[in-house]
Design an enzyme around this catalytic site. Structure first.
Site, PDB file in Angstrom:
ATOM      1  N   CYS A  91      11.290  84.954 -35.933  1.00  9.90           N
ATOM      2  CA  CYS A  91      12.152  85.629 -36.843  1.00  9.90           C
ATOM      3  C   CYS A  91      12.295  85.067 -38.082  1.00  9.90           C
ATOM      4  O   CYS A  91      12.838  84.002 -38.475  1.00  9.90           O
ATOM      5  CB  CYS A  91      13.760  85.784 -36.196  1.00  9.90           C
ATOM      6  SG  CYS A  91      14.632  86.572 -37.634  1.00  9.90           S
TER       7      CYS A  91
ATOM      8  N   CYS B 274      15.725  84.772 -40.126  1.00 11.43           N
ATOM      9  CA  CYS B 274      16.316  83.880 -39.670  1.00 11.43           C
ATOM     10  C   CYS B 274      15.966  82.446 -39.791  1.00 11.43           C
ATOM     11  O   CYS B 274      17.083  81.701 -40.193  1.00 11.43           O
ATOM     12  CB  CYS B 274      16.400  83.907 -37.962  1.00 11.43           C
ATOM     13  SG  CYS B 274      16.725  85.553 -37.422  1.00 11.43           S
ATOM     14  N   ASP B 275      14.741  82.102 -39.936  1.00  7.74           N
ATOM     15  CA  ASP B 275      14.297  80.649 -39.872  1.00  7.74           C
ATOM     16  C   ASP B 275      13.490  80.134 -40.936  1.00  7.74           C
ATOM     17  O   ASP B 275      13.193  79.038 -41.048  1.00  7.74           O
ATOM     18  CB  ASP B 275      13.755  80.216 -38.365  1.00  7.74           C
ATOM     19  CG  ASP B 275      14.761  80.509 -36.990  1.00  7.74           C
ATOM     20  OD1 ASP B 275      15.783  80.482 -37.408  1.00  7.74           O
ATOM     21  OD2 ASP B 275      14.201  80.848 -36.485  1.00  7.74           O
TER      22      ASP B 275
END
Length: 319
Positions: free
Chosen positions: A136, A139-140
């Site tokens: 992701c 997300c990261d």
């Protein structure tokens, strides 16, 4: 069958969508049970850090999953840590069969089984998840600011996230096993025009290299010549597909060509009283906040469905 085996709402899955559905179903005074076979929090629980869930500038994935669970338990939501074997639609009520033989019956079922990112299944992938390996970018990606990363894949998601990462990182290697992408033409044009993206065609990742600190690079194999080489990179973002966990979705429920459940704006499926939420249903994006929103929507809609059904006399509880 004991009387307490019948519910207004049965929720399958204990991720953000399922737990939020549990909170809202309990607030609506619905007799509700949530069933989860594994770790509560779903994909959140296997995410090292979360920085894009409103209200939390920085929180660990496991911690956020625990907060969802604690909130649901605060409403005395009944939770069963069991495996679901089948979901069987009915007329007056639906049945959920557990692997241990228990049969639960309810007027409404909210399916929140989530989905799973497809894996490369190469050495170093599992061991370095959360230490440089991610599925992701939104997300990261922030954790790789001004670093070199690799993106693996050739579809829309891989191209979109390579472009996203190019805004954050110093360099993006975009690795694809074929000599052309599957993604849309407009995304391809943007990728080709982005100076921070270096495209590596006809290559597959054979191993993800690492040391005690995490990912250090990837080993590549040329799909045409068989030649092997290494690329130095601190992050590997894998986008080779995402599969909804639709094994428990009844045959009569409509799905799209990739297996996601098709719902209306209330998250209701083509079978009345059965709802699909989170990463299981077809929608624009998969994010924690959207999964939670789905859970809220489905629970409110399920409560309205149950109340209307009871008022009309259509929903009959077995003796």
């Amino acid at each position: 069958m004991s009387k307490n085996e019948f519910y207004d709402v049965i929720i399958i899955g204990g991720g953000p969508a399922g737990l939020t559905a549990g909170i809202y179903a309990m607030r609506a005074a619905m007799k509700t049970v949530l069933i989860e076979r594994g770790m509560f929090g779903g994909q959140v629980a296997i995410t090292k850090e979360v920085e894009n869930y409103p209200g939390f500038q920085h929180i660990g994935g496991i911690e956020l999953g625990e907060k969802f669970l604690e909130h649901a338990k605060a409403y005395d939501l009944e939770i069963r840590e069991k495996e679901v074997a089948a979901t069987e639609p009915g007329v007056d009520y639906h049945e959920v069969r557990l692997a241990d033989g228990t049969v639960l019956r309810g007027h409404a079922v909210i399916m929140a089984a989530g989905g799973t990112a497809r894996k490369l299944k190469v050495p170093g992938e599992h061991e370095n998840f959360g230490k440089g390996v991610s599925y992701c970018a939104t997300c990261d990606g922030f954790f790789f600011r001004n670093k070199v990363v690799a993106v693996v894949g050739g579809g829309d998601t891989a191209l979109e996230d390579a472009l996203y990462l190019a805004k954050i990182t110093s360099k993006v290697y975009l690795i694809h096993r074929r000599d052309e992408f599957r993604g849309s033409r407009i995304l391809q044009q943007r990728v080709f025009a982005e100076p921070r993206i270096e495209i590596v065609f006809n290559a597959v990742v054979s191993e993800i290299d690492s040391d005690a600190g995490g990912v250090t690079g990837v080993s590549l194999k040329d799909t045409k010549t068989g030649e092997e080489r290494q690329l130095a990179t601190e992050g590997v973002f894998i986008f080779v597909g995402f599969s909804p966990n639709n094994q428990l979705v009844p045959a009569g429920i409509k799905k799209n060509t990739t297996g996601y459940v098709i719902t209306d704006e209330k998250c209701e499926t083509s079978i009345p009283g059965i709802f699909a939420v989170g990463d299981l249903r077809q929608k624009y994006a998969n994010q924690i906040v959207l999964a939670a929103a789905d859970g809220c929507t489905a629970a409110l809609a399920a409560a309205h469905y149950v109340e209307s059904c009871k008022a009309s006399g259509k929903c009959q509880q077995p003796d």
